[in-house]
Structures are given as structure tokens and as C-alpha cells.
Design an enzyme around this catalytic site. Structure first.
Site, PDB file in Angstrom:
ATOM      1  N   TYR A  51     -44.552  -4.556  59.562  1.00  0.00           N
ATOM      2  CA  TYR A  51     -43.634  -5.430  60.300  1.00  0.00           C
ATOM      3  C   TYR A  51     -43.174  -4.795  61.609  1.00  0.00           C
ATOM      4  O   TYR A  51     -42.950  -3.585  61.690  1.00  0.00           O
ATOM      5  CB  TYR A  51     -42.397  -5.711  59.450  1.00  0.00           C
ATOM      6  CG  TYR A  51     -42.654  -6.643  58.290  1.00  0.00           C
ATOM      7  CD1 TYR A  51     -43.307  -7.866  58.474  1.00  0.00           C
ATOM      8  CD2 TYR A  51     -42.236  -6.311  57.007  1.00  0.00           C
ATOM      9  CE1 TYR A  51     -43.527  -8.719  57.398  1.00  0.00           C
ATOM     10  CE2 TYR A  51     -42.452  -7.161  55.930  1.00  0.00           C
ATOM     11  CZ  TYR A  51     -43.099  -8.365  56.143  1.00  0.00           C
ATOM     12  OH  TYR A  51     -43.313  -9.200  55.079  1.00  0.00           O
ATOM     13  N   LYS A  54     -22.295   5.946  33.296  1.00  0.00           N
ATOM     14  CA  LYS A  54     -22.041   4.672  33.975  1.00  0.00           C
ATOM     15  C   LYS A  54     -23.301   4.196  34.701  1.00  0.00           C
ATOM     16  O   LYS A  54     -24.254   4.969  34.877  1.00  0.00           O
ATOM     17  CB  LYS A  54     -20.884   4.860  34.969  1.00  0.00           C
ATOM     18  CG  LYS A  54     -21.158   5.887  36.067  1.00  0.00           C
ATOM     19  CD  LYS A  54     -19.878   6.305  36.770  1.00  0.00           C
ATOM     20  CE  LYS A  54     -20.157   7.306  37.873  1.00  0.00           C
ATOM     21  NZ  LYS A  54     -18.910   7.831  38.468  1.00  0.00           N
TER      22      LYS A  54
HETATM   23  C1  LIG Z   1     -18.994   9.218  38.525  1.00  0.00           C
HETATM   24  C2  LIG Z   1     -17.871  10.085  38.141  1.00  0.00           C
HETATM   25  C3  LIG Z   1     -18.108  11.329  37.523  1.00  0.00           C
HETATM   26  C4  LIG Z   1     -19.485  11.931  37.425  1.00  0.00           C
HETATM   27  O1  LIG Z   1     -19.826  12.430  38.678  1.00  0.00           O
HETATM   28  P1  LIG Z   1     -21.170  13.277  38.936  1.00  0.00           P
HETATM   29  O2  LIG Z   1     -21.023  13.749  40.320  1.00  0.00           O
HETATM   30  O3  LIG Z   1     -22.300  12.310  38.756  1.00  0.00           O
HETATM   31  O4  LIG Z   1     -21.204  14.361  37.929  1.00  0.00           O
HETATM   32  C5  LIG Z   1     -17.016  12.037  37.048  1.00  0.00           C
HETATM   33  N1  LIG Z   1     -15.759  11.561  37.197  1.00  0.00           N
HETATM   34  C6  LIG Z   1     -15.488  10.401  37.831  1.00  0.00           C
HETATM   35  C7  LIG Z   1     -14.082   9.968  37.991  1.00  0.00           C
HETATM   36  C8  LIG Z   1     -16.532   9.625  38.339  1.00  0.00           C
HETATM   37  O5  LIG Z   1     -16.275   8.486  38.977  1.00  0.00           O
END
Ligand SMILES: *Cc1c(COP(=O)(O)O)cnc(C)c1O
Length: 392
Positions: free
Chosen positions: A276, A56
Site C-alpha cells: 500500500y 489478566k
Molecule cells: C498488571 C499489573 C501487575 C502485573 O504487572 P507485570 O508488569 O506484568 O508484572 C501487577 N499489579 C498491578 C496493579 C497490575 O495492574
């Protein structure tokens, strides 16, 4: 003329410095071979459970267009994304893969999922009914996954919903359930009692639903041991070299390195301020290197350092140079006074993330986690994908 700091660089670094155009403000180097090796190491670690890949958010910012084919070539068959747009991209990149959409379906969107054979992860009875209706329209039930809430209270069906579904044979008959999954809240802390609690809830609720593969663990959950692996694990962060578990390192190595250019080196007289709000002032003469990375490149503003504070770091040849003053949108200022033989000069590459500065360190210094750093890093930087045969 680009001068490298080769002594402490990884052996493949010359290739990616040479591949960067001279105008690149920074480099984000992604080692696709190591990514594949990480997936294979996790696959072997969890066998006989199956290992999926979570890709994702554009493969955690590293480029799904390169990451998905590399994982597919390594043998990965199951890909999790968050949104339908991500699923569409994943479908073109992994035509044979099983693609699951963690966000489930939004009202009215079902048909778009079946068109590309993406499996939604359904989290409520309302979604399940819609998906069942989609199956009726297609003439046969469509594959999907079900999400059980075991205590995270984010997505997933509650126990009453699961019982309602379990008793509704009509609705179940409209579903082709391939996976039943849940997600852990505290898996990064191996001793947290919530892990065992959620495991128990999974064990109680899972048998109420039809026979299908079961999944509970993400990267950190994998390190809780075989009890948590069930049929399928869903690592994301660990694939990209992240260490999600506190105290139980995953069998993976870093995949990402990032470097940014020194644009200018300037001498600061006592009493001079930097950046800044003049938050940093020098008591003694200091040498400041101005580097082409800022908060728009994922070098969070929280890494700023007023006088007397410690913020973020960059490194040259494994030696750290602290940020001084505010991080701005495109630039950071770092103290390189201690570098005098050789000194840091215009055109040098500062390590933002790599052999010296880990994702975890950078995340913690910014008051966040490596995940957030990773997904935000180097959007404007030149990308280099390292693969076998020196193919860049
Ligand atoms: C993002 C996500 C994962 C992966 O998690 P990691 O900690 O990056 O391995 C797995 N399951 C769900 C439901 C997620 O939202």
C-alpha cells in the site's frame, strides 16, 4: 510439503510444527512447562515472600484456560485478574485459588463478586462503603484487598481517604481485609528516584490500615530487591518470559514463540514498489516473501518500512529478513534476497517471535513495549501448548 528450518530451532519445535494443521496461517506456541518453571524461579527468588500470578487479559493473551491450571499445578495459589468476567473464568480453573480483581467493583456489582468468592481490590472510600454494605447483607464481612496510591495516580486511595478509613472503626468492622497493596510507576528503571519515594509513602501509610499482607512489586518491582517484596509479589509479564526491568534481568526464560507461513515468494524488478501507498521501491532486483501475519495478528503496522527505513523483522533459521513496505491487516512483505542457499520458498515458516526475535525487540521496533505485543499476538494463529510427556 512443509519444510522446516530446524538448525536453530529449539529442540521442541518439531512437535509444534507437526501439530499445526496444514492450513494454519501461523503458530503461537506456548511452553507451559517453562511458564511453570518461571513462576517457581520467581517464587524461589522472592522467598520468604509469597508469589502470586497476574493472569489478566486472558493471561496476557496466552490463554487463561491453559495458563491458570498450569500455574496452579506448579503451586500458585493467588491469582490477580482485571475484571469480574476474568474472575469467573479463573474461579472455574482454580477452584481453590484466591482470586483478586484489580479493577475493584463497579457500582452495584458487589454481589457478583461474593457469589464466586472473588476478592475485589478496592481503590476508593465509595467502593469500600459498597463492599462493607455487601458484608452486612451477607451477614459477615467479605474478603477484599485495599489499594493505596503511593504516587502512580491511577487506582488507589489517597492519603486523606486512608486516614478517613483508618478513623472509621464502624466501616472497618464491615471489612475482611486480606491484602494492602500499591503499584510502582517507574520500577522498570531501577535507578529512578520515584521507586524509593513510593516505597517511603508505602512505609508511612501502610501502618494506618489494619494488619494484613502487604504487596508492592510487579515483575519489574521484584528486581528492585527484597526491600520491595513485602509479603506478596504480583508478577505478570515475567511469568510469560518478559524482561520488564531495564538492566536487571528476571530469572525467567521465554515462554512464547510464533511463526507464520510464507504464502508466496516473488521477484521484484528495479523500480517496482511493494504494498500500500507504494512506500517501498526497489533500486536493485529483490526477492520478496509474502507472509501470513499482519496487524490483525499483532504484527503492528508501525513495523512497516518505507525505502531507506528500518521496521520490523522476521527470521529464518536465526537469520533476519527485514519487513519492506506497509504491514497490512493479514500480510507482511519481507526482503529475502539474501537467502539463496537455501532460498525461502512457499510454505516455509517465518519466525515472528522466538529464539531470534525477542518480545522486547519486537515491542521496541513497533514503538511500544513487549507487553502490548504479547497481549495482541496471534489471535488467528493455531495454538500449541507444550507440556511434559510431549502432550500437545
Ligand atoms: C498488571 C499489573 C501487575 C502485573 O504487572 P507485570 O508488569 O506484568 O508484572 C501487577 N499489579 C498491578 C496493579 C497490575 O495492574
Amino acid at each position: 510439503m512443509t519444510r522446516l528450518w530446524p538448525d536453530l530451532m529449539p529442540s521442541n519445535s518439531n512437535a509444534f510444527f507437526a501439530a499445526a494443521p496444514p492450513e494454519a496461517p501461523g503458530i503461537l506456541a506456548i511452553d507451559l512447562d517453562q511458564l511453570a518453571a518461571n513462576w517457581q524461579a520467581l517464587r524461589d527468588y522472592v522467598a520468604p515472600a509469597q508469589c502470586a500470578a497476574v493472569v489478566k487479559a486472558d493471561a496476557y493473551g496466552l490463554g487463561a484456560d491453559r495458563v491458570i491450571p498450569a500455574l496452579a499445578a506448579a503451586g500458585c495459589r493467588v491469582f490477580f485478574v482485571a475484571t469480574l468476567a476474568e474472575a469467573r473464568q479463573a474461579r472455574t480453573l482454580a477452584p481453590q485459588g484466591n482470586i483478586l480483581v484489580l479493577d475493584g467493583i463497579t457500582p452495584g456489582a458487589s454481589e457478583a463478586y461474593t457469589q464466586i468468592n472473588a476478592w475485589p481490590v478496592l481503590s476508593s472510600l465509595a467502593e469500600i462503603k459498597e463492599w462493607g454494605q455487601e458484608g452486612v447483607q451477607r451477614g459477615s464481612p467479605a474478603p477484599c484487598a485495599l489499594h493505596i496510591d503511593t504516587g502512580l495516580n491511577r487506582l488507589g486511595m489517597s492519603e486523606p481517604e486512608i486516614r478517613a478509613l483508618a478513623g472509621d472503626t464502624h466501616l472497618l468492622g464491615r471489612l475482611d481485609i486480606r491484602l494492602v497493596m500499591s503499584h510502582l510507576a517507574c520500577a522498570d528503571e531501577p535507578d529512578h528516584p520515584k521507586n524509593a519515594k513510593q516505597h517511603d509513602v508505602m512505609r508511612q501509610l501502610r501502618p494506618l490500615l489494619p494488619n494484613a499482607a502487604t504487596s508492592l512489586a510487579a515483575s519489574d518491582g521484584i528486581m528492585l530487591g527484597p526491600n520491595f517484596h513485602f509479603d506478596l509479589v504480583r508478577p505478570g509479564y515475567a511469568l510469560y518470559g518478559g524482561q520488564a526491568s531495564k538492566g536487571r534481568p528476571a530469572p525467567v526464560k521465554p515462554v512464547v514463540q510464533s511463526f507464520a507461513r510464507v504464502l508466496q515468494v516473488r521477484d521484484l524488478a528495479p523500480g517496482g514498489t511493494v504494498g500500500y501507498s507504494a512506500s517501498y521501491s526497489a533500486e536493485q532486483p529483490r526477492r520478496i516473501a509474502v507472509i501470513a501475519a499482519g496487524y490483525a495478528d499483532g504484527f503492528f503496522r508501525h513495523l512497516s518500512a518505507a525505502a531507506g527505513e528500518t521496521g520490523g523483522f522476521v527470521a529464518f533459521s536465526g537469520k533476519r529478513a527485514p519487513v519492506v513496505g506497509r504491514v497490512s491487516m493479514d500480510l507482511i512483505t519481507t526482503d529475502v534476497t539474501a537467502f539463496n542457499d537455501p532460498s525461502v520458498v512457499r510454505g516455509d515458516w517465518a519466525e515472528i517471535l522466538g529464539p531470534t526475535i525477542t518480545l522486547e525487540e519486537m515491542g521496541a521496533a513497533a514503538g511500544t513495549i513487549g507487553y502490548e505485543t504479547l497481549t495482541r499476538l496471534g489471535r488467528r494463529f493455531h495454538r500449541v501448548y507444550l507440556e511434559r510427556d510431549g502432550d500437545i
